[in-house]
Design a protein around this motif. Structure first.
Motif, PDB file in Angstrom:
ATOM      1  N   THR A  77      48.364  86.464   1.524  1.00 42.62           N
ATOM      2  CA  THR A  77      48.882  85.037   0.917  1.00 42.62           C
ATOM      3  C   THR A  77      47.950  84.074   0.799  1.00 42.62           C
ATOM      4  O   THR A  77      47.216  83.662  -0.004  1.00 42.62           O
ATOM      5  CB  THR A  77      50.494  84.907   1.240  1.00 42.62           C
ATOM      6  OG1 THR A  77      50.440  84.688   2.537  1.00 42.62           O
ATOM      7  CG2 THR A  77      51.475  85.723   0.959  1.00 42.62           C
ATOM      8  N   HIS A  78      47.854  83.560   2.272  1.00 41.13           N
ATOM      9  CA  HIS A  78      46.828  82.574   2.604  1.00 41.13           C
ATOM     10  C   HIS A  78      45.591  83.238   3.138  1.00 41.13           C
ATOM     11  O   HIS A  78      45.564  83.663   4.210  1.00 41.13           O
ATOM     12  CB  HIS A  78      47.724  81.550   3.757  1.00 41.13           C
ATOM     13  CG  HIS A  78      48.489  80.817   3.310  1.00 41.13           C
ATOM     14  ND1 HIS A  78      49.865  81.283   3.229  1.00 41.13           N
ATOM     15  CD2 HIS A  78      48.632  79.382   2.848  1.00 41.13           C
ATOM     16  CE1 HIS A  78      50.611  80.347   2.734  1.00 41.13           C
ATOM     17  NE2 HIS A  78      50.198  79.069   2.489  1.00 41.13           N
ATOM     18  N   ILE A 101      56.284  82.183   4.640  1.00 39.38           N
ATOM     19  CA  ILE A 101      55.279  81.231   4.594  1.00 39.38           C
ATOM     20  C   ILE A 101      55.855  79.775   5.347  1.00 39.38           C
ATOM     21  O   ILE A 101      56.884  79.612   5.238  1.00 39.38           O
ATOM     22  CB  ILE A 101      55.092  80.685   3.054  1.00 39.38           C
ATOM     23  CG1 ILE A 101      54.189  79.766   2.784  1.00 39.38           C
ATOM     24  CG2 ILE A 101      56.359  80.442   2.396  1.00 39.38           C
ATOM     25  CD1 ILE A 101      53.560  79.536   1.469  1.00 39.38           C
ATOM     26  N   GLU A 103      55.540  76.301   5.073  1.00 42.01           N
ATOM     27  CA  GLU A 103      55.394  75.204   4.068  1.00 42.01           C
ATOM     28  C   GLU A 103      54.652  73.995   4.564  1.00 42.01           C
ATOM     29  O   GLU A 103      53.812  73.438   3.856  1.00 42.01           O
ATOM     30  CB  GLU A 103      56.508  74.982   3.507  1.00 42.01           C
ATOM     31  CG  GLU A 103      57.344  76.154   2.610  1.00 42.01           C
ATOM     32  CD  GLU A 103      58.607  75.715   1.845  1.00 42.01           C
ATOM     33  OE1 GLU A 103      59.026  74.472   2.291  1.00 42.01           O
ATOM     34  OE2 GLU A 103      59.431  76.725   1.269  1.00 42.01           O
ATOM     35  N   ASP A 124      48.465  80.435   7.298  1.00 42.13           N
ATOM     36  CA  ASP A 124      49.320  79.432   7.713  1.00 42.13           C
ATOM     37  C   ASP A 124      49.975  80.021   9.004  1.00 42.13           C
ATOM     38  O   ASP A 124      50.360  79.147  10.052  1.00 42.13           O
ATOM     39  CB  ASP A 124      50.645  79.459   6.525  1.00 42.13           C
ATOM     40  CG  ASP A 124      51.254  80.810   6.379  1.00 42.13           C
ATOM     41  OD1 ASP A 124      50.778  81.830   6.393  1.00 42.13           O
ATOM     42  OD2 ASP A 124      52.332  80.643   5.977  1.00 42.13           O
ATOM     43  N   MET A 269      53.677  82.739  -2.943  1.00 39.55           N
ATOM     44  CA  MET A 269      53.260  82.117  -1.524  1.00 39.55           C
ATOM     45  C   MET A 269      51.795  81.803  -1.840  1.00 39.55           C
ATOM     46  O   MET A 269      50.744  82.723  -2.331  1.00 39.55           O
ATOM     47  CB  MET A 269      53.660  83.209  -0.787  1.00 39.55           C
ATOM     48  CG  MET A 269      54.853  82.970  -0.022  1.00 39.55           C
ATOM     49  SD  MET A 269      55.007  84.482   1.328  1.00 39.55           S
ATOM     50  CE  MET A 269      56.762  84.152   1.786  1.00 39.55           C
ATOM     51  N   GLY A 270      51.494  80.661  -1.434  1.00 41.43           N
ATOM     52  CA  GLY A 270      49.911  80.435  -1.251  1.00 41.43           C
ATOM     53  C   GLY A 270      49.241  79.845  -2.732  1.00 41.43           C
ATOM     54  O   GLY A 270      48.118  79.693  -2.734  1.00 41.43           O
TER      55      GLY A 270
END
Length: 603
Positions: A77-78, A101, A103, A124, A269-270
């Motif tokens: 995702t990240h 995630i 945030e 993250d 996500m991301g």
């Protein structure tokens, strides 16, 4: 969906961690890692790609004797799927794994950078381990530091953390992402994202609730919520691995319908940051040279493509044409390098779609794959790929793959509009707000499901079904009809509601079932007129709408929404559940319908 496992005990930790992650492979992943804390030292291994790569790295590693271990499969995702971004992530003396995630990770990271913390990944997750160690330094107690850390995190997370300062402990926390713990008569403690890795190893499990956190050590578990002690509600664990993978649902398809809220959150996500759509996968795409979009797909993916065509033209103001891949291959199409060619496939192996993609590449077009399976043939062939992150879908009749495809294409339409300057800022912000609301819309309402189950007994006969809708709800009508055909073997058609009077209305009688999608936010009055025409000809009407309809024979009330896509996804769930319940009543194998395959690798 990422996977988590953890263990406290004296057995060989490597074996459980690797085998447990294998049981979670069905959730999908692109990298994996484990960390073991024994005799005050932590040993960690990470690898990209398949679990076999990680297994090879750890084959000579031994970790018998008392210790603790954590393992993780990650879906990027990240940050990209690299070893640096794979879990576990470490600080100076602690390791963490995390699903979900965080945030507010950017705000936390900025503060940690001011303190001189060095980050090794783009994730993250890494901020949480550094924040924990900062809190340990400030409060001098690991338990209080972990509690303080969890209180600082916003978002969805399942977390396991180990630290040299408490070498016999696993710290855990859960919010909006599945996490459970189990124990056995030997005093061992296990953690997992689902039941499957724990079958045969534990007798009972606790399914953690949102907001709960705590710490486990040899024969001792502390559970808290909002700083208050909580009762450990143990439940007996099934001993059937397949049943465990179903998480208590009757069929994988039913489970996958219920998973849609979670997997769409994963899709997002991301990809939304600072009120903007961010698709790192398209960093090399020059949209200034693109003046049109062509999408090719088959089956359910074709219906997602049709839905996208409305969004590309309405939101991004760019021409969009959609074709069935098996037809496209043989029509001698005119292909323009100024057109972005998009293919959509759940498996990434759909033969007709793959051949269409090859044709586009040979013509010099820029190509983009929307796919659920990394390293599949279509992903390897396309210039660019956006993964939908739906996790493995075991039910042959696609559900969560469709939902994630539509969300991905919605994101893409906003990305294109923003990049080309063709979408107004107010509209962009409205759409982003609507996107972020979709995971909540996709939570299945149990009372609505029960109503559908009861209604389904009335729809087991007749000479056919018409699913009708207008605009974006026409592709949804096509998809609703396809779901019913696939698993019930009843004849069903999806049709544009305005076209019924151009021929199909001749079929209308009491044994023709009309499933009408009537959103309040899009062409409601037009749909009302179309449905009234069918009602006047004695068609049996099942109305799906937030507004009661006096001619309805059956009515499923949806939640009042302010955006048409919220209505789209709520009605999508209802049509999926209707197909499911009709099929169950007919005694069919819902997950393995006759004559169908999950991945269509032939023409």
């Amino acid at each position: 969906m990422c996977g988590i496992v953890g263990y406290i005990g004296t057995k060989e930790k490597r074996n459980f961690l690797i085998n447990g992650l294998k049981e979670l492979e069905y959730r999908g992943y692109d990298s994996a890692g484990i960390a073991v804390l024994k005799e005050g030292e932590i040993t960690a291994f990470k690898a990209t790609g398949k679990l076999s790569n990680l297994s090879h790295k750890v084959e000579h590693f031994s970790s018998s004797g008392f210790g603790v271990g954590i393992g993780h499969t990650r879906w990027a995702t990240h940050g990209k799927p690299t070893e640096a971004n794979a879990h576990p992530h470490w600080g100076q003396y602690s390791y963490i794994i995390h699903n979900g995630i965080i945030e507010n990770y950017k705000e936390i990271k900025d503060e940690l950078l001011k303190d001189g913390v060095k980050f090794l990944s783009q994730t993250d997750t890494e901020v949480a381990v550094h924040l924990f160690e900062k809190n340990v330094k400030e409060v001098g107690d690991c338990f209080k530091a972990f509690e303080k850390t969890i209180a600082s995190l916003q978002g969805a997370y399942a977390i396991l953390l180990i630290t040299k300062k408490e070498p016999d402990v696993i710290f855990f926390a859960k919010n909006a992402v599945p996490l459970l713990l189990g124990t056995n008569a030997e005093g061992e403690v296990y953690f997992s994202s689902s039941d499957a890795p724990l079958v045969g190893l534990v007798n009972e499990v606790v399914y953690l609730e949102d907001g709960e956190y705590g710490w486990a050590k040899d024969k001792e578990i502390t559970l808290l919520k909002e700083f208050k002690s909580q009762h450990l509600d143990f439940k007996t664990l099934t001993h059937d691995k397949i049943s465990a993978q179903k998480d208590g649902f009757r069929y994988f398809m039913e489970k996958e319908i219920y998973e849609q809220s979670l997997v769409v959150a994963e899709t997002l996500m991301g990809r939304i940051k600072d009120n903007s759509v961010v698709l790192d996968e398209l960093s090399h795409l020059d949209l200034s040279s693109i003046d049109a979009i062509k999408i090719c797909a088959c089956g359910t993916s074709y219906h997602a493509a049709l839905s996208a065509s409305y969004m590309f033209e309405r939101l991004a103001k760019i021409r969009c044409n959609v074709e069935i891949a098996s037809e496209f291959r043989y029509k001698e199409p005119l292909l323009d390098p100024k057109t972005l060619f998009i293919v959509i496939s759940q498996s990434g192996e759909t033969a007709d779609t793959l051949e269409a993609l090859k044709m586009a590449k040979q013509s010099g077009m820029s190509t983009l794959a929307i796919c659920n399976v990394d390293n599949s043939s279509i992903v390897r062939t396309a210039d660019m790929t956006i993964l939908t992150r739906a996790g493995i879908e075991k039910g042959v009749a696609s559900t969560k793959a469709f939902a994630t495809q539509v969300v991905t294409l919605w994101l893409l339409s906003l990305f294109v509009g923003e990049a080309k300057g063709t979408i107004e800022e107010s509209i962009l912000q409205r759409e982003i707000a609507a996107l972020l609301h979709i995971p909540l819309v996709l939570k299945v309402n149990e009372s609505v499901h029960e109503k559908i189950r009861r209604l389904s007994k009335r729809y087991l006969h007749g000479h056919g079904f018409f699913f009708i809708g207008r605009d974006l709800f026409y592709p949804l009508a096509l998809e609703g009809a396809l779901k019913l055909k696939e698993i019930s073997y009843l004849h069903a058609e999806g049709y544009p509601a305005g076209e019924m009077k151009h021929g199909p209305i001749a079929l209308a009688d009491s044994e023709l079932f009309t499933i009408a999608l009537m959103p309040k936010n899009l062409l409601y009055d037009k749909m009302k007129s179309n449905v009234e025409e069918l009602g006047a000809r004695d068609s049996t009407l099942l109305i799906i709408s937030p507004e009661p309809f006096e001619l309805a024979d059956d009515f499923i009330k949806t939640t009042p929404q302010t955006h048409m896509m919220s209505e789209f996804f709520e009605m999508m769930i209802i049509t999926q559940l209707l197909a499911l319940e009709i099929s169950i009543r007919l005694g069919n194998d819902v997950d393995m319908p006759r004559n169908l395959a999950k991945s269509v690798t032939v023409e």
